[in-house]
Design an enzyme around this catalytic site. Structure first.
Site, short mmCIF file in Angstrom:
data_model
loop_
_atom_site.label_atom_id
_atom_site.label_comp_id
_atom_site.label_asym_id
_atom_site.label_seq_id
_atom_site.Cartn_x
_atom_site.Cartn_y
_atom_site.Cartn_z
N ARG A 34 103.00 -63.61 38.64
CA ARG A 34 102.42 -62.42 37.99
C ARG A 34 101.52 -62.78 36.96
O ARG A 34 100.39 -62.40 36.89
CB ARG A 34 103.44 -61.35 37.76
CG ARG A 34 103.75 -60.41 38.76
CD ARG A 34 105.21 -60.36 38.71
NE ARG A 34 106.28 -61.43 38.75
CZ ARG A 34 106.57 -61.94 40.02
NH1 ARG A 34 106.17 -60.88 40.96
NH2 ARG A 34 107.12 -62.87 40.17
N THR A 35 102.17 -63.57 35.93
CA THR A 35 101.36 -63.66 34.69
C THR A 35 100.20 -64.60 34.93
O THR A 35 98.99 -64.40 34.46
CB THR A 35 102.23 -64.56 33.66
OG1 THR A 35 103.51 -63.84 33.58
CG2 THR A 35 101.78 -64.32 32.36
N LYS A 65 103.83 -88.32 30.69
CA LYS A 65 103.83 -89.71 30.23
C LYS A 65 104.41 -89.70 28.58
O LYS A 65 104.03 -90.57 27.84
CB LYS A 65 102.35 -90.14 30.07
CG LYS A 65 101.78 -90.26 31.72
CD LYS A 65 100.23 -90.76 31.37
CE LYS A 65 99.53 -89.93 32.38
NZ LYS A 65 98.21 -89.83 32.21
N ARG A 67 102.26 -71.14 29.04
CA ARG A 67 103.60 -70.92 29.59
C ARG A 67 104.34 -72.10 29.25
O ARG A 67 104.03 -72.99 29.78
CB ARG A 67 104.08 -70.20 31.00
CG ARG A 67 105.17 -70.27 31.24
CD ARG A 67 105.64 -69.45 32.61
NE ARG A 67 105.31 -68.09 32.35
CZ ARG A 67 105.77 -67.12 33.15
NH1 ARG A 67 106.29 -67.37 34.33
NH2 ARG A 67 105.53 -65.82 32.92
N HIS A 87 108.13 -63.14 25.45
CA HIS A 87 106.91 -63.01 26.74
C HIS A 87 106.36 -61.68 26.19
O HIS A 87 106.15 -60.60 27.02
CB HIS A 87 107.67 -62.82 28.15
CG HIS A 87 106.65 -62.88 29.30
ND1 HIS A 87 105.52 -63.03 29.18
CD2 HIS A 87 106.93 -63.07 30.45
CE1 HIS A 87 104.84 -63.04 30.24
NE2 HIS A 87 105.92 -63.24 31.21
N1 CP Z 1 107.12 -61.24 35.09
C1 CP Z 1 106.70 -62.60 34.96
O1 CP Z 1 106.58 -63.30 33.96
O2 CP Z 1 106.57 -62.84 36.22
P1 CP Z 1 105.96 -64.50 36.43
O3 CP Z 1 107.10 -65.59 36.09
O4 CP Z 1 105.81 -64.58 38.13
O5 CP Z 1 104.74 -64.70 35.82
#
Ligand code: CP
Length: 315
Positions: free
Chosen positions: A62-63, A92, A114, A142
């Site tokens: 999604r993100t 590395k 991320r 998040h």
């Molecule tokens: N909700 C969410 O962060 O989904 P993903 O891990 O698929 O990005």
């Protein structure tokens, strides 16, 4: 509509006024897409010539794709690595800080990060010459998920103040429930009910924060009667990748199925950041109170608005 936001690192950056501006900006992005999914001319080119770099050390559907689509819909170019732990020089031994410094040398306009370590986005922002957007940092936060979550609640009820929000599942290891808790403190008379087995309760730093802000919250290890009084039921999966575990009995006890749906009020909404495992039975999907797919869809519009904001564009 300007925000003054450069990096998006944590939910605490957003006060009530900024959230309301973001809701309006997100609506504006949404409204530019007509029924044929075409964007009005002004917005499609707004970020032409700008480059989004997606640096993902952890998996995502999604993100990553909603940021990708948001950027493309605004005319951006997007480049990425989707398994940076393996496919970047991290393997590395390169530090995150050095990676960010190097990437900035290549001239991206924004980096969406991320990472598996809590605090990674803040560390990246400290050395970055371009905006960093935190797309999830370990068990930390998040924030863009929480922003789409609060937007979904606001769209569903027309307000957030006064709502009872039940968060259920692995609250100890989930970052989305942490970020959402911070945002809920911005609205008056909100009540939060944390529902989890005793070994997966919400961590103390969040409870201390809520207490300091005077937010009414309670903890329980029993879904009933908490679900009965909730306006929003926010489910989360077991974060196995962060050590979360649940017995088979608990997995069943903390699941939303047709029986649990019968406990909910007619206007209660069921949310989940997804991906789901067993927390919500697929039989629930057709219930109009199930908002989790729509919630994920809202993510693209929120992220369009955020990209415009961090790149200094008015909407
Ligand atoms: N909700 C969410 O962060 O989904 P993903 O891990 O698929 O990005």
């Amino acid at each position: 509509m300007e925000s003054g936001i450069r990096h998006v690192l944590e939910s605490q950056q957003f006060d009530r006024e900024l959230l309301e501006k973001l809701f309006k900006a997100t609506d504006a992005c949404r409204h530019t897409i007509d029924h044929h999914n075409e964007i009005s001319a002004g917005l499609t080119t707004r970020l032409r010539g700008r480059i989004m770099l997606q640096l993902f050390y952890e998996p995502s559907t999604r993100t990553r794709f909603s940021f990708f689509m948001a950027g493309k819909r605004l005319g951006m170019d997007v480049c990425w690595t989707e398994n940076a732990r393996e496919f970047s020089s991290a393997i590395k031994g390169e530090t995150l800080e050095d990676t960010i410094r190097i990437l900035c040398e290549f001239g991206p306009h924004v980096i969406v990060l991320r990472h598996h370590e809590t605090g990674a986005a803040v560390r990246a922002a400290a050395v970055s010459t371009v905006p960093i957007i935190n797309a999830g940092d370990g068990s930390g936060q998040h924030p863009t998920q929480a922003l789409l979550d609060i937007y979904t609640i606001w769209k569903s009820f027309g307000h957030v103040a006064g709502l009872k929000v039940a968060m259920m599942g692995d609250l100890a290891n989930g970052r989305t429930v942490r970020s959402l808790s911070y945002l809920l403190t911005k609205f008056s008379e909100v009540k939060i009910i944390f529902i989890s087995p005793p070994h997966l309760t919400m961590s103390n730093d969040i409870k201390t924060w809520l207490a300091g802000k005077g937010v009414d919250f309670q903890e329980t290890d029993s879904p009933f009667p908490a679900l009965y009084e909730a306006d929003v039921v926010y489910c989360t999966r077991i974060q196995k990748e962060r050590g979360g575990q649940m017995s088979d009995d608990d997995t069943q006890r903390f699941q939303i199925g047709t029986r649990e749906m019968s406990w909910l009020k007619p206007k209660t909404i069921v949310m989940h950041p997804l991906p789901r495992n067993a927390e919500i039975a697929t039989e629930v999907d057709s219930d109009p109170r199930a908002k989790y797919f729509e919630q994920a869809g809202n993510g693209m519009y929120i992220r369009m608005a955020l990209l415009l904001w961090v790149l200094g564009e008015e909407i």
